[in-house]
Scaffold this motif. Structure first.
Motif, short mmCIF file in Angstrom:
data_model
loop_
_atom_site.label_atom_id
_atom_site.label_comp_id
_atom_site.label_asym_id
_atom_site.label_seq_id
_atom_site.Cartn_x
_atom_site.Cartn_y
_atom_site.Cartn_z
N ALA A 4 0.83 -1.21 0.00
CA ALA A 4 0.00 0.00 0.00
C ALA A 4 0.86 1.25 0.00
CB ALA A 4 -0.93 0.00 1.20
N LYS A 5 2.00 1.19 0.72
CA LYS A 5 2.91 2.35 0.76
C LYS A 5 3.52 2.56 -0.64
CE LYS A 5 6.96 4.29 2.93
NZ LYS A 5 8.11 4.10 3.77
N ALA A 8 1.04 4.21 -2.78
CA ALA A 8 0.86 5.62 -2.42
C ALA A 8 2.01 6.44 -2.99
CB ALA A 8 0.77 5.78 -0.91
N SER A 14 -4.17 7.26 -1.55
CA SER A 14 -3.59 7.35 -0.20
C SER A 14 -3.34 5.91 0.26
CB SER A 14 -4.57 8.03 0.75
OG SER A 14 -5.71 7.21 0.90
N ARG A 15 -2.60 5.74 1.38
CA ARG A 15 -2.35 4.36 1.83
C ARG A 15 -3.65 3.63 2.11
NH1 ARG A 15 3.08 4.68 5.52
NH2 ARG A 15 4.03 6.28 4.22
N GLU A 19 -5.08 0.32 0.17
CA GLU A 19 -5.48 -0.94 0.82
C GLU A 19 -6.84 -1.40 0.28
OE1 GLU A 19 -5.27 -0.31 5.03
OE2 GLU A 19 -3.07 -0.34 5.02
#
Ligand code: URA
Length: 239
Positions: A4-5, A8, A14-15, A19
């Protein structure tokens, strides 16, 4: 690094948004779907969202610019006129305007290198809202305002329903400031609509686009969108 990072950093969402996209089964790592939010990626892994490879080392950039009049909204002009690109010279990435504003129109325009999002934001199918302040000649009556709301015949056919309100009437100057929200993005649409009902536009600015507003950003200045704003745009374009 968490998947997820990585997403992003690549400007996908966004994180939290990333997700959600992972849970929806839209992400592959080295060709295999990964649907758990805690998934990790290693250097060299190939990550794709909806089948398109993303790269955290080449971040996607999203800029909101307050375009002054006199600048054209293309990447380059064959007549050597100033373009919106001249106002974002310090940004190293190759950016493109999302849609267009006439040279004499001021206001909000997005610039990005995210072609997929830009395509959706511009395409009439996705009905992205654009709000304009138009100073028009004369004082339109109720019937004329209804016509603008319900649809006006211009080149290319009748316009789709629009939201409309009078911001202020100036009988002394024989002009009215209207606020119009359109979901189409036809060429010179506001000017053509107002002219068609006998109230030509004297000044035009775009104050909102896809839920983003100019607020107090000075003319000629730009800012990068926040992670949340980018996530909201993705949500809007893919909902
Ligand atoms: N409608 C117009 O007429 N001109 C613009 O620049 C944008 C919308």
């Amino acid at each position: 690094m968490r998947l997820a990072k990585y997403m992003a950093l690549a400007g996908i969402a966004s994180r939290r948004g990333a997700e959600d996209i992972i849970r929806q089964g839209r992400v592959t790592v080295n060709g295999e779907t990964r649907s758990l939010p805690q998934e990790k990626v290693e250097p060299g892994d190939v990550v794709a969202v909806d089948g398109k490879i993303i790269d955290a080392a080449q971040p996607l950039i999203y800029i909101l610019l307050n375009k002054p009049p006199g600048y054209i909204s293309t990447v380059a002009d064959t007549h050597g006129r100033p373009t919106v690109m001249d106002l974002v010279k310090d940004v190293p990435e190759r950016l493109y305007p999302v849609g267009r504003l006439d040279a004499d129109t001021r206001g909000l325009i997005l610039l990005t290198n995210d072609g997929r999002l830009a395509h959706r934001l511009m395409h009439p199918r996705y009905g992205i809202e654009k709000t304009y302040r138009a100073t028009v000649k004369g004082i339109p009556d109720r019937q004329t305002l209804e016509q603008l709301k319900n649809g006006v015949l211009i080149e290319g056919g009748k316009t789709a329903p629009a939201a409309l309100r009078i911001v202020k009437a100036h009988p002394d100057r024989n002009e009215t400031v209207l606020e119009l929200t359109l979901t189409e993005g036809r060429k010179r649409q506001v000017k053509l609509m107002c002219a068609a009902v006998g109230h030509p536009v004297r000044e035009l600015s775009r104050i909102k686009f896809a839920g983003l507003a100019l607020k107090r950003l000075p003319e000629g200045q730009f800012r990068h969108l926040t992670e949340d704003e980018v996530a909201r745009l993705h949500k809007l374009a893919w909902s």
